[in-house]
Scaffold this motif. Structure first.
Motif, PDB file in Angstrom:
ATOM      1  N   MET A 116       0.808  -1.227   0.000  1.00  0.00           N
ATOM      2  CA  MET A 116       0.000   0.000   0.000  1.00  0.00           C
ATOM      3  C   MET A 116       0.836   1.271   0.000  1.00  0.00           C
ATOM      4  O   MET A 116       0.429   2.279  -0.551  1.00  0.00           O
ATOM      5  CB  MET A 116      -0.985   0.000   1.161  1.00  0.00           C
ATOM      6  N   GLY A 117       2.028   1.230   0.572  1.00  0.00           N
ATOM      7  CA  GLY A 117       2.887   2.412   0.604  1.00  0.00           C
ATOM      8  C   GLY A 117       3.425   2.806  -0.758  1.00  0.00           C
ATOM      9  O   GLY A 117       3.729   3.971  -0.988  1.00  0.00           O
ATOM     10  N   VAL A 118       3.532   1.853  -1.687  1.00  0.00           N
ATOM     11  CA  VAL A 118       4.069   2.156  -3.009  1.00  0.00           C
ATOM     12  C   VAL A 118       3.014   2.034  -4.110  1.00  0.00           C
ATOM     13  O   VAL A 118       3.308   2.274  -5.276  1.00  0.00           O
ATOM     14  CB  VAL A 118       5.270   1.241  -3.362  1.00  0.00           C
ATOM     15  N   ALA A 119       1.798   1.688  -3.752  1.00  0.00           N
ATOM     16  CA  ALA A 119       0.748   1.399  -4.735  1.00  0.00           C
ATOM     17  C   ALA A 119       0.510   2.539  -5.712  1.00  0.00           C
ATOM     18  O   ALA A 119       0.281   2.318  -6.894  1.00  0.00           O
ATOM     19  CB  ALA A 119      -0.558   1.058  -4.018  1.00  0.00           C
ATOM     20  N   SER A 120       0.590   3.773  -5.248  1.00  0.00           N
ATOM     21  CA  SER A 120       0.266   4.901  -6.115  1.00  0.00           C
ATOM     22  C   SER A 120       1.352   5.200  -7.148  1.00  0.00           C
ATOM     23  O   SER A 120       1.155   6.034  -8.022  1.00  0.00           O
ATOM     24  CB  SER A 120      -0.012   6.144  -5.277  1.00  0.00           C
ATOM     25  N   GLU A 121       2.485   4.514  -7.080  1.00  0.00           N
ATOM     26  CA  GLU A 121       3.562   4.756  -8.043  1.00  0.00           C
ATOM     27  C   GLU A 121       3.171   4.373  -9.464  1.00  0.00           C
ATOM     28  O   GLU A 121       3.687   4.923 -10.420  1.00  0.00           O
ATOM     29  CB  GLU A 121       4.824   3.980  -7.637  1.00  0.00           C
ATOM     30  N   ARG A 122       2.280   3.391  -9.606  1.00  0.00           N
ATOM     31  CA  ARG A 122       1.854   2.909 -10.927  1.00  0.00           C
ATOM     32  C   ARG A 122       0.356   2.653 -10.887  1.00  0.00           C
ATOM     33  O   ARG A 122      -0.184   2.256  -9.861  1.00  0.00           O
ATOM     34  CB  ARG A 122       2.590   1.627 -11.285  1.00  0.00           C
ATOM     35  N   PRO A 123      -0.334   2.847 -12.015  1.00  0.00           N
ATOM     36  CA  PRO A 123      -1.796   2.707 -11.995  1.00  0.00           C
ATOM     37  C   PRO A 123      -2.328   1.269 -11.965  1.00  0.00           C
ATOM     38  O   PRO A 123      -3.408   1.020 -11.461  1.00  0.00           O
ATOM     39  CB  PRO A 123      -2.241   3.401 -13.285  1.00  0.00           C
ATOM     40  N   VAL A 124      -1.567   0.297 -12.500  1.00  0.00           N
ATOM     41  CA  VAL A 124      -2.063  -1.080 -12.570  1.00  0.00           C
ATOM     42  C   VAL A 124      -1.017  -2.037 -11.998  1.00  0.00           C
ATOM     43  O   VAL A 124       0.161  -1.979 -12.362  1.00  0.00           O
ATOM     44  CB  VAL A 124      -2.386  -1.493 -14.028  1.00  0.00           C
ATOM     45  N   TRP A 125      -1.474  -2.893 -11.104  1.00  0.00           N
ATOM     46  CA  TRP A 125      -0.624  -3.874 -10.454  1.00  0.00           C
ATOM     47  C   TRP A 125      -1.246  -5.250 -10.614  1.00  0.00           C
ATOM     48  O   TRP A 125      -2.438  -5.377 -10.828  1.00  0.00           O
ATOM     49  CB  TRP A 125      -0.494  -3.561  -8.970  1.00  0.00           C
ATOM     50  N   PRO A 162       4.934 -12.793 -14.055  1.00  0.00           N
ATOM     51  CA  PRO A 162       4.708 -11.551 -13.314  1.00  0.00           C
ATOM     52  C   PRO A 162       5.424 -10.380 -13.975  1.00  0.00           C
ATOM     53  O   PRO A 162       6.498 -10.526 -14.541  1.00  0.00           O
ATOM     54  CB  PRO A 162       5.299 -11.847 -11.933  1.00  0.00           C
ATOM     55  N   THR A 163       4.820  -9.225 -13.891  1.00  0.00           N
ATOM     56  CA  THR A 163       5.376  -8.016 -14.496  1.00  0.00           C
ATOM     57  C   THR A 163       6.206  -7.238 -13.465  1.00  0.00           C
ATOM     58  O   THR A 163       6.304  -7.647 -12.308  1.00  0.00           O
ATOM     59  CB  THR A 163       4.249  -7.097 -15.009  1.00  0.00           C
ATOM     60  N   GLY A 164       6.716  -6.108 -13.880  1.00  0.00           N
ATOM     61  CA  GLY A 164       7.436  -5.226 -12.967  1.00  0.00           C
ATOM     62  C   GLY A 164       6.503  -4.568 -11.965  1.00  0.00           C
ATOM     63  O   GLY A 164       6.957  -3.981 -10.985  1.00  0.00           O
ATOM     64  N   ASN A 165       5.207  -4.636 -12.215  1.00  0.00           N
ATOM     65  CA  ASN A 165       4.205  -4.064 -11.310  1.00  0.00           C
ATOM     66  C   ASN A 165       3.595  -5.176 -10.464  1.00  0.00           C
ATOM     67  O   ASN A 165       2.384  -5.323 -10.372  1.00  0.00           O
ATOM     68  CB  ASN A 165       3.090  -3.378 -12.097  1.00  0.00           C
ATOM     69  N   ASN A 166       4.448  -5.959  -9.839  1.00  0.00           N
ATOM     70  CA  ASN A 166       3.992  -7.122  -9.081  1.00  0.00           C
ATOM     71  C   ASN A 166       3.950  -6.829  -7.597  1.00  0.00           C
ATOM     72  O   ASN A 166       4.943  -6.380  -7.017  1.00  0.00           O
ATOM     73  CB  ASN A 166       4.902  -8.321  -9.378  1.00  0.00           C
ATOM     74  N   LEU A 167       2.817  -7.096  -6.981  1.00  0.00           N
ATOM     75  CA  LEU A 167       2.609  -6.835  -5.562  1.00  0.00           C
ATOM     76  C   LEU A 167       3.631  -7.574  -4.703  1.00  0.00           C
ATOM     77  O   LEU A 167       4.192  -7.010  -3.772  1.00  0.00           O
ATOM     78  CB  LEU A 167       1.182  -7.262  -5.190  1.00  0.00           C
ATOM     79  N   PHE A 168       3.904  -8.845  -5.014  1.00  0.00           N
ATOM     80  CA  PHE A 168       4.827  -9.624  -4.187  1.00  0.00           C
ATOM     81  C   PHE A 168       6.263  -9.112  -4.308  1.00  0.00           C
ATOM     82  O   PHE A 168       7.017  -9.153  -3.342  1.00  0.00           O
ATOM     83  CB  PHE A 168       4.735 -11.116  -4.534  1.00  0.00           C
TER      84      PHE A 168
END
Length: 171
Positions: A57-66, A122-128
């Motif tokens: 959640m602390g970095v979620a806003s860095e990219r629009p889709v995860w 998994p992409t670079g926008n991966n939650l894990f």
């Protein structure tokens, strides 16, 4: 921000996916593996998903889709073998092609939870990766939740399945 979730399992899983397989393994009859169960599943435990989400959640806003895909996957056959091991049951798996099932038993394909699954990198926008957290292996977390599942209400489908399998053997 959008988060694309994978298949996830946890205590009291309400979709009946896990119970679908538990019923088949517990009744001792053959378990159908669509296309030999070689397709890959990227399933995660709800506990790991929740932990990763809190950290993410602390970095979620860095990219629009995860997305929340684990990097590791297992075949459906392996996944069902883990379930059987935790149930302390020996299971007979019968590989049947999706083509044969589509022709002679399409109802099974309409209800089987994992046959359409496939590995997605998994992409670079991966939650894990962002958390960072390595999800617990399915062979471990299945043991934590297996006794907490409610029975699936698919007795009629299971009866048809057994009749279909018997007909294939008798032919």
């Amino acid at each position: 921000v959008s988060l694309r979730l994978p298949i996830f399992f946890g205590a009291h899983e309400h979709t009946g996916r896990l119970a679908f397989y538990i019923r088949r393994i517990m009744d001792g009859g053959p378990v159908i593996l669509v296309d030999k169960g070689l397709n890959r599943v990227q399933a995660v435990w709800t506990e790991d998903l929740a932990k990763a989400m809190v950290k993410w959640m602390g970095v979620a806003s860095e990219r629009p889709v995860w997305e929340a895909l684990p990097a590791k996957s297992v075949t459906v056959r392996e996944f069902l073998s883990y379930i059987a091991r935790h149930l302390r049951r020996k299971s007979e798996f019968t590989g049947i092609s999706r083509g044969e099932l589509g022709r002679y038993f399409p109802e099974y394909l309409a209800n089987e939870p994992l046959w359409r699954e496939r590995y997605i990198r998994p992409t670079g926008n991966n939650l894990f990766s962002a958390a960072p957290l390595v999800p617990t292996a399915a062979g471990v977390w299945l043991g934590e939740i297996i006794g907490l599942q409610k029975g699936a209400g698919d007795r009629e489908l299971r009866a048809k399945e057994k009749a279909f399998l018997k007909g294939r053997r008798d032919a």
